[in-house]
Design an enzyme around this catalytic site. Structure first.
Site, mmCIF file in Angstrom:
data_model
loop_
_atom_site.group_PDB
_atom_site.id
_atom_site.type_symbol
_atom_site.label_atom_id
_atom_site.label_comp_id
_atom_site.label_asym_id
_atom_site.label_seq_id
_atom_site.Cartn_x
_atom_site.Cartn_y
_atom_site.Cartn_z
ATOM 1 C CE1 TYR A 186 1.331 -9.538 11.765
ATOM 2 C CE2 TYR A 186 -0.238 -8.000 10.807
ATOM 3 C CZ TYR A 186 0.950 -8.238 11.480
ATOM 4 O OH TYR A 186 1.744 -7.198 11.872
ATOM 5 C CG ASP A 203 1.497 -0.055 16.356
ATOM 6 O OD1 ASP A 203 2.024 -0.275 17.463
ATOM 7 O OD2 ASP A 203 1.833 -0.644 15.309
ATOM 8 C CG ASP A 221 3.469 -6.353 15.351
ATOM 9 O OD1 ASP A 221 4.676 -6.372 15.662
ATOM 10 O OD2 ASP A 221 2.885 -5.326 14.968
ATOM 11 C CG ASP A 245 5.372 -4.165 19.132
ATOM 12 O OD1 ASP A 245 4.718 -4.091 18.083
ATOM 13 O OD2 ASP A 245 4.865 -3.980 20.246
ATOM 14 C CG HIS A 264 6.248 -8.953 11.917
ATOM 15 N ND1 HIS A 264 6.517 -7.697 12.405
ATOM 16 C CD2 HIS A 264 4.922 -8.968 11.644
ATOM 17 C CE1 HIS A 264 5.412 -6.987 12.443
ATOM 18 N NE2 HIS A 264 4.411 -7.743 12.000
ATOM 19 C CD GLU A 290 8.635 -3.008 14.837
ATOM 20 O OE1 GLU A 290 8.250 -2.207 15.707
ATOM 21 O OE2 GLU A 290 7.884 -3.849 14.316
ATOM 22 C CB CYS A 335 2.120 2.138 12.940
ATOM 23 S SG CYS A 335 1.481 1.552 11.350
ATOM 24 N NE ARG A 382 8.048 -3.280 10.512
ATOM 25 C CZ ARG A 382 6.985 -2.822 11.156
ATOM 26 N NH1 ARG A 382 5.993 -3.638 11.467
ATOM 27 N NH2 ARG A 382 6.926 -1.556 11.526
ATOM 28 C CD GLU A 437 5.836 -1.900 6.979
ATOM 29 O OE1 GLU A 437 5.437 -2.349 5.883
ATOM 30 O OE2 GLU A 437 5.202 -2.032 8.050
ATOM 31 C CG ASN A 484 2.312 -4.879 6.221
ATOM 32 O OD1 ASN A 484 1.289 -5.503 6.494
ATOM 33 N ND2 ASN A 484 2.697 -3.812 6.899
#
Length: 296
Positions: free
Chosen positions: A42, A57, A84, A86, A111, A113, A121, A156, A186, A207
Site C-alpha cells: 500500500y 498529510d 492512496d 486522496d 482508494h 475519500e 489525513c 472511502r 475510516e 485501516n
C-alpha cells in the site's frame, strides 16, 4: 505471461480471508515487502507526504507527485500495489484523469475519500465532507474511466468523525450502489466494527493506522469481522524513523559508527536488497566483459 497485478488482486480478494498490505513510501520499502512474501502493498499518502515534502498529510501533494511515487514503487515488484488517491484531486473529470494516470503507472487499486479540497489525513480532526451525491458522481467517473476492468476502485468515507456512524454506513451503501469494488469506512471504534460488514455485506477495508482510533487487532480477528483488505499504512516508516533516530544518537554521542556496524545490514546485504544479483545476472546475459561486471 505473468498475471497482471490488477487481476492478481482480484484473485486475492476472491479467496477466503483478508489480504495484508504493508504501507510503503518508496521502491526500497517495496523490495522489503516483497522479500517477506506479502501478497500486496500500500502506498500511504501520509507517508508519501512525509518523505516527499517533510510535511503532514494535509492535501499538499498533487496528482502528478502521487502518481510519480506510485509508478516508482510499482516498477520494482509484481506485487499488487494499492495507492492512496486522496479525494480524486477534484471533481469527476479530475477523477477520470487520476484513475487513468494511476492505471498507467501500474497500480492495481486506489482508494478515494469523500473529503473536500484540501483534504487531510483520515485520523486527524477537522475534516470536512463533500455531499454524498458528489462522491457518488466521482465513483461513477472512476469506474467509467478505467480501461482494465480488474482495476479496483475503493471508496472511502470519513463520515464517522464528521456526521457519525450511521451516516457513514448510509454513505457506504450509496458508494456500493455507485459501483465501488471495495468499501472503506475510516476510523471505526471496536464497538462499530461488527456492524460494518453485517450492514454492508460487501468487500470492506480495515485501516490499521498508527493513531489507535481503530484497534490494533490480529489478522484472524479482523477476518472474523469480515474485512477483505488490511492496510498497515506507516508502520515500516515509523520503525525506520525510530531506528535512524537511535543511530544518530549513538553517532552524536560516540563520534563513530563502530558500535552501529553490527546492528545494520552489511554492504552486500544492502546492495542485494536493491537488486544487485539481478544486475549481475543481466550483465552475464548481455555479455558484459568479465572485468567490467559489477562485483563486491
Amino acid at each position: 505471461m505473468s498475471t497482471r497485478p490488477t487481476t492478481r488482486l482480484r484473485e486475492l480478494l476472491a479467496r477466503p480471508g483478508a489480504v495484508m498490505a504493508p504501507g510503503v513510501v518508496d521502491p526500497l520499502y517495496a523490495r522489503l515487502v516483497a522479500k517477506h512474501g506479502f501478497d500486496a502493498m500500500y502506498m500511504t499518502g501520509a507517508g508519501t507526504s512525509a518523505t516527499r515534502l517533510g510535511m503532514p498529510d494535509i492535501g499538499l501533494l498533487t496528482l502528478t507527485e502521487m502518481v510519480d511515487n506510485a509508478a516508482r514503487i510499482a516498477a520494482v515488484s509484481d506485487i499488487p500495489l494499492i495507492a492512496d488517491a486522496d479525494n480524486g484531486f477534484g471533481g469527476p473529470f479530475n477523477v477520470r484523469r487520476a484513475i487513468q494516470d494511476y492505471e498507467r503507472a501500474g497500480v492495481a487499486a486506489i482508494h478515494m475519500e469523500d473529503q473536500v479540497l484540501p483534504k487531510r489525513c483520515g485520523h486527524l480532526a477537522g475534516k470536512q465532507l463533500v455531499s454524498a451525491e458528489e462522491m457518488v458522481a466521482k465513483i461513477k467517473a472512476a469506474t467509467d474511466a478505467r480501461r482494465d476492468q480488474d482495476f479496483v476502485i475503493i471508496a472511502r468515507t470519513d463520515a464517522i468523525a464528521v456526521d457519525g456512524y450511521e451516516a457513514a454506513l448510509e454513505r457506504a451503501e450509496m458508494y456500493r450502489e455507485a459501483g465501488a469494488d471495495v468499501l472503506f469506512v475510516e476510523a471505526p471504534s471496536y464497538e462499530q466494527l461488527e456492524g460494518i460488514n453485517k450492514r454492508l455485506n460487501y468487500p470492506t477495508l480495515y485501516n490499521m493506522a498508527t493513531s489507535g482510533k481503530t484497534p490494533f487487532l490480529k489478522r484472524e480477528e479482523i477476518e472474523a469481522f469480515g474485512f477483505k483488505i488490511i492496510l498497515f499504512p506507516n508502520w515500516l516508516l515509523l520503525s525506520a524513523i525510530k531506528a535512524a533516530d537511535g543511530a544518530l544518537e549513538i553517532l552524536k554521542r560516540e563520534g563513530t559508527i563502530a558500535s552501529l556496524a553490527p546492528q545494520v545490514p552489511s554492504f552486500q546485504e544492502f546492495f542485494d536488497l536493491v537488486g544487485m544479483q539481478e544486475v549481475r545476472a543481466l550483465e552475464a546475459r548481455y555479455g558484459v566483459p568479465e572485468k567490467a561486471r559489477t562485483d563486491y
